[in-house]
Design a protein around this motif. Structure first.
Motif, PDB file in Angstrom:
ATOM      1  N   GLN A 153       0.705  -1.346  -0.088  1.00 48.90           N
ATOM      2  CA  GLN A 153       0.042  -0.148   0.074  1.00 48.90           C
ATOM      3  C   GLN A 153       1.056   1.089  -0.059  1.00 48.90           C
ATOM      4  OE1 GLN A 153      -2.565  -1.254   3.374  1.00 48.90           O
ATOM      5  NE2 GLN A 153      -4.289  -1.253   1.932  1.00 48.90           N
ATOM      6  N   PRO A 154       1.687   1.476  -0.820  1.00 49.56           N
ATOM      7  CA  PRO A 154       2.691   2.534  -1.257  1.00 49.56           C
ATOM      8  C   PRO A 154       2.080   3.815  -1.398  1.00 49.56           C
ATOM      9  CG  PRO A 154       2.612   1.145  -3.160  1.00 49.56           C
ATOM     10  CD  PRO A 154       1.830   0.325  -2.204  1.00 49.56           C
ATOM     11  N   LYS A 155       2.555   4.906  -0.706  1.00 49.39           N
ATOM     12  CA  LYS A 155       2.020   6.177  -1.019  1.00 49.39           C
ATOM     13  C   LYS A 155       2.221   6.403  -2.481  1.00 49.39           C
ATOM     14  CE  LYS A 155       3.691   8.735   2.409  1.00 49.39           C
ATOM     15  NZ  LYS A 155       4.637   9.777   3.051  1.00 49.39           N
ATOM     16  N   VAL A 156       3.431   6.260  -2.744  1.00 49.40           N
ATOM     17  CA  VAL A 156       3.648   6.356  -4.584  1.00 49.40           C
ATOM     18  C   VAL A 156       4.557   5.245  -4.797  1.00 49.40           C
ATOM     19  CG1 VAL A 156       3.637   8.983  -4.102  1.00 49.40           C
ATOM     20  CG2 VAL A 156       5.850   7.742  -4.131  1.00 49.40           C
ATOM     21  N   ILE A 157       4.652   5.162  -6.179  1.00 49.95           N
ATOM     22  CA  ILE A 157       5.461   4.211  -6.790  1.00 49.95           C
ATOM     23  C   ILE A 157       6.355   4.889  -7.675  1.00 49.95           C
ATOM     24  CG2 ILE A 157       5.699   1.846  -7.887  1.00 49.95           C
ATOM     25  CD1 ILE A 157       2.915   1.081  -7.025  1.00 49.95           C
ATOM     26  N   ILE A 158       7.634   4.522  -7.714  1.00 53.91           N
ATOM     27  CA  ILE A 158       8.368   5.192  -8.826  1.00 53.91           C
ATOM     28  C   ILE A 158       9.345   4.123  -9.354  1.00 53.91           C
ATOM     29  CG2 ILE A 158      10.510   6.692  -9.303  1.00 53.91           C
ATOM     30  CD1 ILE A 158       9.626   8.051  -6.571  1.00 53.91           C
ATOM     31  N   ASP A 159       9.132   3.571 -10.791  1.00 51.59           N
ATOM     32  CA  ASP A 159       9.996   2.676 -11.062  1.00 51.59           C
ATOM     33  C   ASP A 159      11.291   3.286 -12.109  1.00 51.59           C
ATOM     34  OD1 ASP A 159       9.689   2.271 -14.420  1.00 51.59           O
ATOM     35  OD2 ASP A 159       7.730   2.580 -13.433  1.00 51.59           O
ATOM     36  N   VAL A 160      12.088   2.554 -12.120  1.00 56.45           N
ATOM     37  CA  VAL A 160      13.395   3.316 -12.751  1.00 56.45           C
ATOM     38  C   VAL A 160      14.006   2.063 -13.616  1.00 56.45           C
ATOM     39  CG1 VAL A 160      15.598   4.241 -12.290  1.00 56.45           C
ATOM     40  CG2 VAL A 160      13.841   4.188 -10.444  1.00 56.45           C
ATOM     41  N   ALA A 161      13.930   2.430 -15.157  1.00 56.29           N
ATOM     42  CA  ALA A 161      14.443   1.414 -15.525  1.00 56.29           C
ATOM     43  C   ALA A 161      15.247   1.734 -17.144  1.00 56.29           C
ATOM     44  CB  ALA A 161      13.129   0.352 -16.130  1.00 56.29           C
ATOM     45  N   THR A 162      16.052   0.969 -17.620  1.00 59.81           N
ATOM     46  CA  THR A 162      16.791   1.104 -18.811  1.00 59.81           C
ATOM     47  C   THR A 162      15.837   0.648 -19.885  1.00 59.81           C
ATOM     48  OG1 THR A 162      17.961  -0.572 -18.434  1.00 59.81           O
ATOM     49  CG2 THR A 162      19.141   1.264 -18.090  1.00 59.81           C
ATOM     50  N   ALA A 192       5.088   6.957 -10.964  1.00 61.72           N
ATOM     51  CA  ALA A 192       5.946   7.742 -11.857  1.00 61.72           C
ATOM     52  C   ALA A 192       6.962   6.542 -12.397  1.00 61.72           C
ATOM     53  CB  ALA A 192       6.645   9.080 -11.391  1.00 61.72           C
ATOM     54  N   HIS A 193       7.319   6.979 -13.868  1.00 55.96           N
ATOM     55  CA  HIS A 193       8.522   6.160 -14.358  1.00 55.96           C
ATOM     56  C   HIS A 193       9.636   6.816 -15.005  1.00 55.96           C
ATOM     57  CE1 HIS A 193      10.059   3.265 -17.572  1.00 55.96           C
ATOM     58  NE2 HIS A 193       9.667   4.134 -18.455  1.00 55.96           N
ATOM     59  N   LEU A 194      10.822   6.517 -14.536  1.00 56.89           N
ATOM     60  CA  LEU A 194      11.941   7.078 -14.819  1.00 56.89           C
ATOM     61  C   LEU A 194      12.633   6.262 -15.965  1.00 56.89           C
ATOM     62  CD1 LEU A 194      13.307   8.413 -11.831  1.00 56.89           C
ATOM     63  CD2 LEU A 194      13.059   9.849 -13.704  1.00 56.89           C
ATOM     64  N   ASP A 195      12.471   6.477 -17.218  1.00 59.69           N
ATOM     65  CA  ASP A 195      13.346   5.977 -18.205  1.00 59.69           C
ATOM     66  C   ASP A 195      14.909   6.481 -18.380  1.00 59.69           C
ATOM     67  OD1 ASP A 195      14.378   4.491 -20.753  1.00 59.69           O
ATOM     68  OD2 ASP A 195      12.408   4.547 -21.435  1.00 59.69           O
ATOM     69  N   ILE A 196      15.631   5.446 -18.096  1.00 61.55           N
ATOM     70  CA  ILE A 196      17.069   6.096 -17.735  1.00 61.55           C
ATOM     71  C   ILE A 196      17.847   5.407 -18.821  1.00 61.55           C
ATOM     72  CG2 ILE A 196      16.990   6.482 -15.413  1.00 61.55           C
ATOM     73  CD1 ILE A 196      18.618   3.752 -14.870  1.00 61.55           C
ATOM     74  N   ALA A 197      17.487   4.802 -19.924  1.00 62.55           N
ATOM     75  CA  ALA A 197      18.299   4.169 -20.910  1.00 62.55           C
ATOM     76  C   ALA A 197      19.314   5.279 -21.451  1.00 62.55           C
ATOM     77  CB  ALA A 197      17.369   3.607 -22.235  1.00 62.55           C
TER      78      ALA A 197
END
Ligand code: BES
Ligand code: MN
Ligand code: ZN
Length: 507
Positions: free
Chosen positions: A368-377, A462-467
């Motif tokens: 039950q997270p407050k927010v989810i941030i994923d980080v991916a190439t 939110a999603h961070l694309d770090i490719a």
């Protein structure tokens, strides 16, 4: 390298080296001016002869400046004062650190922190000085038989503040800087390892080590039989060709109140991405050892916040696997059922990141997270869109995006928002399953994020694309440790924020 803060007059510093700035053309900074006065014009005389114009990064080392207690004074060119900026400040610190490390002074008292940087305060300058200095001396040489170490390396760096009043703030800035630098180095080390060493099992072991290192961290590893039970068909479909077993790593950091909802960080941990049956071309395939940089970044961030004992709860999830071809593997056209129940037609086995992430994102719900941030190439398309300078940022909640963009600006680890929306979502339609795992050539970064959005509807995400940003290619090949600074800054901001609700649910 040890860091500390100090206030005091430059001529009184009993040290191997005092560092002061000179602007172009031949203009002394405040402290350089002061040293010039006490030494009866020694510095201005030299500068007048044309030995240092003040060009950015040029340096001049002076010995035995009259009427001072230091052995050396290093003059550092800062470029034109009007053009001085946060980026140039960082470059300047990096260059200075490399020079200091080579001249053998071993310690320094640095007055570059007095230079005014537009929009940045003293806290920022001290923290960035630590981060930039550490990054400048980073080496990944554990596989080199002969290591190129400096003869007399820089051991002690004293950063100056204008008066005693700023000492406490300065000290806390340094502690933050050290923690972030550690986190960045941790991420770089993990990411730079070759894939024959950094396997999913290795990542799991490192995560278990973190729990041993820090009191309030606990680690759980989910193995394939349990993934099977949980119905993680998407993650397992990617892992099918690999001999090394997949791992879903779950790390909980409890720095906040017991009942505070955690912030979830999810990092893509593909330890090698060959593309699978949709095999990648051979050229540059070695760089796909970096396909676990998302995982490295969330683990690095965790070490940073655990080091400064940030009062917040964070849960990290790392789906870790290789993506390899074999005899009995996922083939283009195969349909699998994800943990969420949604079926996926896998049209391209090289779009594997979203497949492992979607099951991790579904699993994440139980916290039950407050927010989810994923980080991916996640997509080569992000490299095309934003290059290697700025990470792609997409999500379903504006206040969260805003906070992340802001953290990127402050930390110098920038992100840029790309749009999402139903029109793009349409590109993921499959004639046979609920979703296809690719959305065509156009807007590849956006359709990849749209795929993930199907699995995060219940949360602010939110999603961070770090490719593009996670590593450098070419002769400076190596991991960057990004976006550890951005994520750590975001978490620090969450603790400072007067209204923690700004990106909690219900705002
Ligand atoms: N790990 C890659 C993305 C990537 C490629 C990162 C190059 C950095 C540099 C990812 O798994 C991938 O292969 N994505 C595909 C998706 C496509 C098949 C829809 C891509 O970007 O080509
Ligand atoms: Mn791939
Ligand atoms: Zn990949």
């Amino acid at each position: 390298m040890d860091f500390n803060v100090k206030s005091g007059l430059p001529e009184k510093q009993r040290t191997a080296c005092v560092v002061v700035g000179i602007f172009e053309p031949r203009r002394l900074s405040e402290t350089a001016e002061r040293l010039d006065e006490v030494s009866e014009g020694f510095i201005s005389n030299i500068i007048r002869r044309g030995d240092l114009e003040g060009k950015l990064g040029h340096t001049l080392l002076l010995h035995n400046l009259p009427n001072t207690l230091c052995e050396r004074v290093l003059l550092v060119g800062c470029g034109r004062e009007r053009e001085f900026s946060d980026t140039l400040y960082r470059k300047l610190i990096a260059k200075t650190t490399i020079v200091l490390n080579e001249i053998g002074a071993m310690e320094s008292v640095n007055y570059l922190t007095e230079l005014s940087v537009k929009g940045r305060n003293l806290h920022w300058k001290l923290r960035q000085a630590v981060e930039s200095a550490r990054a400048a001396l980073y080496r990944f040489d554990q596989f080199k038989s002969e290591k190129k170490a400096a003869r007399r390396p820089l051991r002690k760096v004293t950063l100056t503040v204008p008066s005693r009043r700023e000492l406490a703030d300065g000290e806390s800035a340094i502690q933050e800087g050290i923690a972030i630098a550690e986190g960045v180095a941790y991420a770089k080390n993990l990411a730079n390892l070759p894939a024959n060493i950094c396997t999913p099992t290795y990542l799991a072991e490192q995560s278990i080590d973190l729990a041993k290192q820090f009191d309030n961290i606990s680690t759980t590893i989910i193995d394939p039989p349990e993934m099977e039970k949980l119905g993680m068909g998407a993650l397992l479909a990617v892992a099918k060709g690999a001999v090394h077993p997949a791992k879903l790593i779950v790390i909980e950091y409890r720095g906040g109140n017991k009942n505070d909802a955690p912030i979830a960080l999810v990092g893509k941990g593909v330890t090698f991405d060959s593309g699978g049956i949709s095999l990648k071309p051979a050229a540059g395939m070695d760089e796909m050892k970096y396909d676990m940089c998302g995982a490295a970044a969330v683990l690095g961030t965790l070490t940073a916040i655990a080091t400064i004992k940030l009062p917040i709860n964070v849960v990290c999830l790392v789906p870790a696997t290789e993506n390899l071809p074999s005899g009995d593997v996922t083939k283009p056209g195969d349909i699998v059922t994800s943990m969420s129940g949604k079926t996926i037609e896998i049209l391209n086995t090289d779009a594997e990141g979203r497949l492992i992430l979607c099951d991790a994102l579904t699993y994440c719900e139980r916290f039950q997270p407050k927010v989810i941030i994923d980080v991916a190439t996640l997509t080569g398309a992000c490299l095309v869109a934003l290059g290697r300078h700025i990470s792609g940022l997409l999500g379903n909640h504006h206040p969260l995006i805003h906070d992340l963009l802001n953290a990127g600006k402050i930390s110098g680890d920038q992100a840029w928002e790309l749009p999402m929306g139903d029109a793009y979502q349409q590109q993921l339609k499959s004639p046979f399953a609920d979703l296809a795992n690719i959305g065509g050539r156009e807007a590849g970064t956006i359709t990849a994020a749209c795929f993930l959005a199907n699995f995060t509807k219940k949360h602010h995400w939110a999603h961070l694309d770090i490719a593009g940003t996670a590593w450098r290619s070419g002769d400076k090949k190596g991991a960057t440790g990004r976006p550890v600074p951005l994520l750590t800054q975001y978490l620090i901001d969450q603790c400072r924020s007067d209204e923690p609700a700004t990106n909690g649910k219900g705002s």
